[in-house]
Structure formats: C-alpha cells, structure tokens
Design an enzyme around this catalytic site. Structure first.
Site, PDB file in Angstrom:
ATOM      1  N   CYS A  21      37.735 -58.192  -4.418  1.00 31.41           N
ATOM      2  CA  CYS A  21      38.554 -58.691  -3.022  1.00 31.41           C
ATOM      3  C   CYS A  21      38.472 -57.677  -1.897  1.00 31.41           C
ATOM      4  CB  CYS A  21      40.667 -58.332  -3.658  1.00 31.41           C
ATOM      5  SG  CYS A  21      41.462 -58.906  -1.734  1.00 31.41           S
TER       6      CYS A  21
ATOM      7  N   HIS B   1      42.648 -67.623  -4.671  1.00 30.01           N
ATOM      8  CA  HIS B   1      42.753 -66.184  -4.367  1.00 30.01           C
ATOM      9  C   HIS B   1      43.230 -66.270  -3.117  1.00 30.01           C
ATOM     10  CE1 HIS B   1      40.492 -61.483  -5.016  1.00 30.01           C
ATOM     11  NE2 HIS B   1      41.208 -62.313  -3.153  1.00 30.01           N
ATOM     12  N   GLU B   2      42.883 -66.916  -2.332  1.00 26.18           N
ATOM     13  CA  GLU B   2      43.259 -66.609  -0.368  1.00 26.18           C
ATOM     14  C   GLU B   2      43.676 -67.127  -1.097  1.00 26.18           C
ATOM     15  OE1 GLU B   2      40.860 -64.693   0.697  1.00 26.18           O
ATOM     16  OE2 GLU B   2      39.169 -64.934  -0.683  1.00 26.18           O
TER      17      GLU B   2
HETATM   18 NI    NI Z   1      41.110 -60.554  -1.843  1.00 25.96          NI
END
Ligand code: NI
Length: 149
Positions: A89, A131-132
């Site tokens: 990330c 994830h986003e």
């Molecule tokens: Ni991220």
C-alpha cells in the site's frame, strides 16, 4: 498535472469512513485527475481519496488495463473462491504481506459523468478494487493479514 503527497499510516484520515459524493462537480473531476496523476507518479495500481487526505468515496485503479475512476464504489457480490497474494500500500511504505480475498468481485459505482458502471473483476483488478474500497471504510490491508499461528 498535480501530484499530491500520499498520506502515511498513522494519519487519522486513513481510519475514517469516507463520505458519499452527493454531486459530481468540477471539484470531483479535479480530484479524479489529481488522484490519477498521483497514482501514476508513485507508481501504484490504485489510490483512494483518503490517501491524499480527502475523506470522500472516490477511487482510481489501473492494473495495466486502463484507468478506472469510480465514485461511491460498492462491492455488490464476491466469489466464495478466494486467493492469497502479496499486497502493499502506498500509505504503508516497505510493508508487503499476503492477504486472502475473494478471487472475483462485481463492483458498482459512478463514473465522472455520473453514469452507473458495473465492473466484473477477477485476479489483480478484483484485489485492487477491494483494497481501495477498504480504504473508504478506514480499513488497511494489514488489518486483513492472517495472524501467524
Ligand atoms: Ni492502499
């Protein structure tokens, strides 16, 4: 072109639940432009608005298949079949861990024209979208790393 500084872990904005976008105006269009610039500059395969300090439900993703811009994205279905892959990330530099997530998801949201779009994703794209979207709920991928026994 405007490249923003990416907010790092420890900043409370990353733990907030981002707010729905009620109206797509020039500010949102500019936000999308600047988020894409910031993602490509990093470089990364996805970015959520909280990562540039804007607590709004807006994400951009490009896993090498073209830019996807989504406003108010939602996962409407997810496969039972999962996959475990290494993730990182931009807000957590230097950390890479395996995360188990559904292999396929269907995501709905709005494009910059306010039109509803549906994305049927699998593999890396499905992972990046999940994830986003997690970022919009204040969830970081490290929260999903299985505890080692
Ligand atoms: Ni991220």
């Amino acid at each position: 072109m405007a490249v923003y500084q990416i907010v790092k872990i420890g900043d409370p904005v990353l733990r907030e639940k981002a707010v729905h976008v009620k109206k797509i105006n020039s500010n949102i269009e500019k936000l999308l432009d600047n988020m894409a610039d910031t993602m490509y500059d990093a470089p990364g395969v996805g970015l959520a608005a909280p990562q540039i300090g804007v607590s709004k439900r807006v994400i951009v993703v490009d896993v090498g298949e073209g830019l996807i811009e989504l406003i108010n994205p939602e996962i409407v279905s997810a496969s039972k079949k999962t996959a475990k892959e290494v993730e990182g990330c931009l807000s957590i530099p230097g950390v890479e861990e395996e995360v188990t997530r559904p292999l396929k998801v269907v995501v709905e949201g709005l494009n910059r024209n306010g039109e509803k779009i549906t994305i049927k994703a699998k593999g890396l794209l499905a992972r990046a979208l999940q994830h986003e979207i997690d970022h919009l709920d204040g969830i970081l991928f490290i929260d999903r790393v299985e505890k080692q026994n």
